[in-house]
Design an enzyme around this catalytic site. Structure first.
Site, PDB file in Angstrom:
ATOM      1  N   LYS A  14       7.933   6.010   1.313  1.00 27.83           N
ATOM      2  CA  LYS A  14       7.954   4.958   0.280  1.00 27.83           C
ATOM      3  C   LYS A  14       7.932   5.565  -1.127  1.00 27.83           C
ATOM      4  O   LYS A  14       8.696   5.169  -1.986  1.00 27.83           O
ATOM      5  CB  LYS A  14       6.753   4.002   0.442  1.00 27.83           C
ATOM      6  CG  LYS A  14       6.756   3.224   1.750  1.00 27.83           C
ATOM      7  CD  LYS A  14       5.693   2.135   1.757  1.00 27.83           C
ATOM      8  CE  LYS A  14       4.265   2.662   1.784  1.00 27.83           C
ATOM      9  NZ  LYS A  14       3.884   3.373   3.019  1.00 27.83           N
ATOM     10  N   ARG A  89      -0.412  -5.086   1.400  1.00 27.69           N
ATOM     11  CA  ARG A  89      -0.760  -4.425   2.658  1.00 27.69           C
ATOM     12  C   ARG A  89      -1.531  -5.337   3.592  1.00 27.69           C
ATOM     13  O   ARG A  89      -1.902  -4.913   4.687  1.00 27.69           O
ATOM     14  CB  ARG A  89      -1.624  -3.209   2.353  1.00 27.69           C
ATOM     15  CG  ARG A  89      -0.907  -1.854   2.481  1.00 27.69           C
ATOM     16  CD  ARG A  89      -1.892  -0.826   2.035  1.00 27.69           C
ATOM     17  NE  ARG A  89      -1.655   0.505   2.477  1.00 27.69           N
ATOM     18  CZ  ARG A  89      -1.151   1.473   1.699  1.00 27.69           C
ATOM     19  NH1 ARG A  89      -0.767   1.204   0.475  1.00 27.69           N
ATOM     20  NH2 ARG A  89      -1.049   2.690   2.158  1.00 27.69           N
ATOM     21  N   ARG A 128       2.566  17.246   4.466  1.00 25.03           N
ATOM     22  CA  ARG A 128       2.210  16.893   3.084  1.00 25.03           C
ATOM     23  C   ARG A 128       0.787  17.348   2.758  1.00 25.03           C
ATOM     24  O   ARG A 128       0.494  17.742   1.638  1.00 25.03           O
ATOM     25  CB  ARG A 128       2.334  15.379   2.890  1.00 25.03           C
ATOM     26  CG  ARG A 128       2.091  14.939   1.472  1.00 25.03           C
ATOM     27  CD  ARG A 128       2.425  13.477   1.276  1.00 25.03           C
ATOM     28  NE  ARG A 128       1.433  12.601   1.871  1.00 25.03           N
ATOM     29  CZ  ARG A 128       1.527  11.271   1.901  1.00 25.03           C
ATOM     30  NH1 ARG A 128       2.583  10.676   1.412  1.00 25.03           N
ATOM     31  NH2 ARG A 128       0.586  10.542   2.433  1.00 25.03           N
ATOM     32  N   ARG A 134      -4.099  15.876  -0.500  1.00 21.42           N
ATOM     33  CA  ARG A 134      -4.712  14.560  -0.679  1.00 21.42           C
ATOM     34  C   ARG A 134      -5.940  14.416   0.204  1.00 21.42           C
ATOM     35  O   ARG A 134      -5.941  14.858   1.356  1.00 21.42           O
ATOM     36  CB  ARG A 134      -3.703  13.463  -0.295  1.00 21.42           C
ATOM     37  CG  ARG A 134      -3.011  12.853  -1.477  1.00 21.42           C
ATOM     38  CD  ARG A 134      -1.917  11.915  -1.049  1.00 21.42           C
ATOM     39  NE  ARG A 134      -2.384  10.782  -0.258  1.00 21.42           N
ATOM     40  CZ  ARG A 134      -1.694   9.648  -0.138  1.00 21.42           C
ATOM     41  NH1 ARG A 134      -0.546   9.502  -0.744  1.00 21.42           N
ATOM     42  NH2 ARG A 134      -2.155   8.664   0.609  1.00 21.42           N
ATOM     43  N   ARG A 145      -5.719   5.481   8.988  1.00 17.89           N
ATOM     44  CA  ARG A 145      -4.685   4.796   8.206  1.00 17.89           C
ATOM     45  C   ARG A 145      -3.660   4.127   9.119  1.00 17.89           C
ATOM     46  O   ARG A 145      -3.191   3.026   8.830  1.00 17.89           O
ATOM     47  CB  ARG A 145      -4.014   5.787   7.239  1.00 17.89           C
ATOM     48  CG  ARG A 145      -4.928   6.112   6.062  1.00 17.89           C
ATOM     49  CD  ARG A 145      -4.547   7.394   5.373  1.00 17.89           C
ATOM     50  NE  ARG A 145      -3.333   7.286   4.593  1.00 17.89           N
ATOM     51  CZ  ARG A 145      -2.659   8.346   4.128  1.00 17.89           C
ATOM     52  NH1 ARG A 145      -3.079   9.562   4.390  1.00 17.89           N
ATOM     53  NH2 ARG A 145      -1.591   8.175   3.404  1.00 17.89           N
TER      54      ARG A 145
HETATM   55  P1  AMP Z   1      -0.882   5.082  -0.417  1.00 22.15           P
HETATM   56  O1  AMP Z   1      -0.750   6.109  -1.493  1.00 22.15           O
HETATM   57  O2  AMP Z   1      -0.017   3.866  -0.660  1.00 22.15           O
HETATM   58  O3  AMP Z   1      -0.698   5.644   0.954  1.00 22.15           O
HETATM   59  O4  AMP Z   1      -2.382   4.535  -0.489  1.00 22.15           O
HETATM   60  C1  AMP Z   1      -3.482   5.409  -0.281  1.00 22.15           C
HETATM   61  C2  AMP Z   1      -4.726   4.618   0.043  1.00 22.15           C
HETATM   62  O5  AMP Z   1      -5.043   3.731  -1.040  1.00 22.15           O
HETATM   63  C3  AMP Z   1      -4.668   3.720   1.265  1.00 22.15           C
HETATM   64  O6  AMP Z   1      -4.913   4.423   2.460  1.00 22.15           O
HETATM   65  C4  AMP Z   1      -5.767   2.718   0.944  1.00 22.15           C
HETATM   66  O7  AMP Z   1      -7.048   3.298   1.128  1.00 22.15           O
HETATM   67  C5  AMP Z   1      -5.587   2.508  -0.547  1.00 22.15           C
HETATM   68  N1  AMP Z   1      -4.611   1.426  -0.838  1.00 22.15           N
HETATM   69  C6  AMP Z   1      -3.400   1.565  -1.439  1.00 22.15           C
HETATM   70  N2  AMP Z   1      -2.773   0.387  -1.552  1.00 22.15           N
HETATM   71  C7  AMP Z   1      -3.617  -0.527  -1.001  1.00 22.15           C
HETATM   72  C8  AMP Z   1      -3.509  -1.933  -0.784  1.00 22.15           C
HETATM   73  N3  AMP Z   1      -2.438  -2.632  -1.167  1.00 22.15           N
HETATM   74  N4  AMP Z   1      -4.568  -2.548  -0.185  1.00 22.15           N
HETATM   75  C9  AMP Z   1      -5.657  -1.862   0.193  1.00 22.15           C
HETATM   76  N5  AMP Z   1      -5.810  -0.542   0.035  1.00 22.15           N
HETATM   77  C10 AMP Z   1      -4.799   0.137  -0.554  1.00 22.15           C
END
Ligand code: AMP
Length: 190
Positions: A14, A89, A128, A134, A145
């Site tokens: 993404k 999400r 990654r 991260r 996740r």
């Molecule tokens: P990402 O970088 O999109 O993979 O997001 C990393 C982490 O941020 C996720 O595993 C969640 O802990 C949190 N997170 C990101 N977007 C959301 C969302 N829309 N709702 C809830 N938690 C989120």
């Protein structure tokens, strides 16, 4: 306004595709993951709340991310459109987003769903982890996740299927091929 959401499991690509889409269509890139990591890096109150939750691979509360999205949208008045990345999400987040966009008269034009087989997702995320370091790219957090994705997030695709704005894209191929499929889908929804 061209409002689009990029959707898919962790590791689907993404973030990579989002950068290319916002450049081509001149959209504001709203990544909740990036916003949260920024709050954590800056040591804000929100960042302190988020830090442990994100490191465990759990989702933050809907209220928390909606607040981030609302603030960010308000800071990007007058743009061509928004590219939502990693949001919504949960179905509750999707319903809130729909209400926010409908109020502006600019509903979501498409939810682009990137599909990648599970084994390839896991391989990409562990790869990654070596490069980006991260906090949530370790085996335990990755497993959590995926569980969060399967329990709470997959249903968002159905929510938009019912609205007829859901588009499937094959993501298990080179970056440019995925991007071509996405741009084709965007041209059709415009
Ligand atoms: P990402 O970088 O999109 O993979 O997001 C990393 C982490 O941020 C996720 O595993 C969640 O802990 C949190 N997170 C990101 N977007 C959301 C969302 N829309 N709702 C809830 N938690 C989120």
């Amino acid at each position: 306004m061209l409002n689009i959401a990029l959707f898919g499991p962790p590791g689907a690509g993404k973030g990579t595709q989002a950068k290319k889409i916002v450049e081509k269509y001149n959209l504001a890139h709203l990544s909740t993951g990036d916003m949260i990591r920024k709050e954590i890096a800056e040591g804000t109150e929100l960042g302190k709340i988020a830090e442990e939750i994100i490191a465990r691979g759990e989702l933050l509360s809907d209220e928390f991310v909606v607040r981030l999205i609302e603030n960010s949208m308000a800071q990007h008045r007058g743009v061509n459109g928004f590219l939502f990345d990693g949001f919504p999400r949960t179905v509750a987040q999707a319903e809130i987003l729909d209400r926010m966009l409908e109020k502006e008269g600019t509903p979501l034009k498409g939810l682009i769903c990137i599909h990648v087989p599970f084994e390839e997702l896991k391989r990409r995320m562990l790869e990654r982890a070596k490069i980006e370091g991260r906090a949530d790219d370790n085996e335990e957090a990755i497993a959590k996740r995926f569980r969060e994705y399967n329990d709470k997030t997959v249903h968002v695709a159905n929510h938009y299927k019912k609205k007829g704005v859901h588009i499937d894209v094959e993501g298990n191929c080179p970056v440019e091929e995925v991007f071509n499929a996405i741009t084709k889908a965007i041209e059709e929804m415009k």
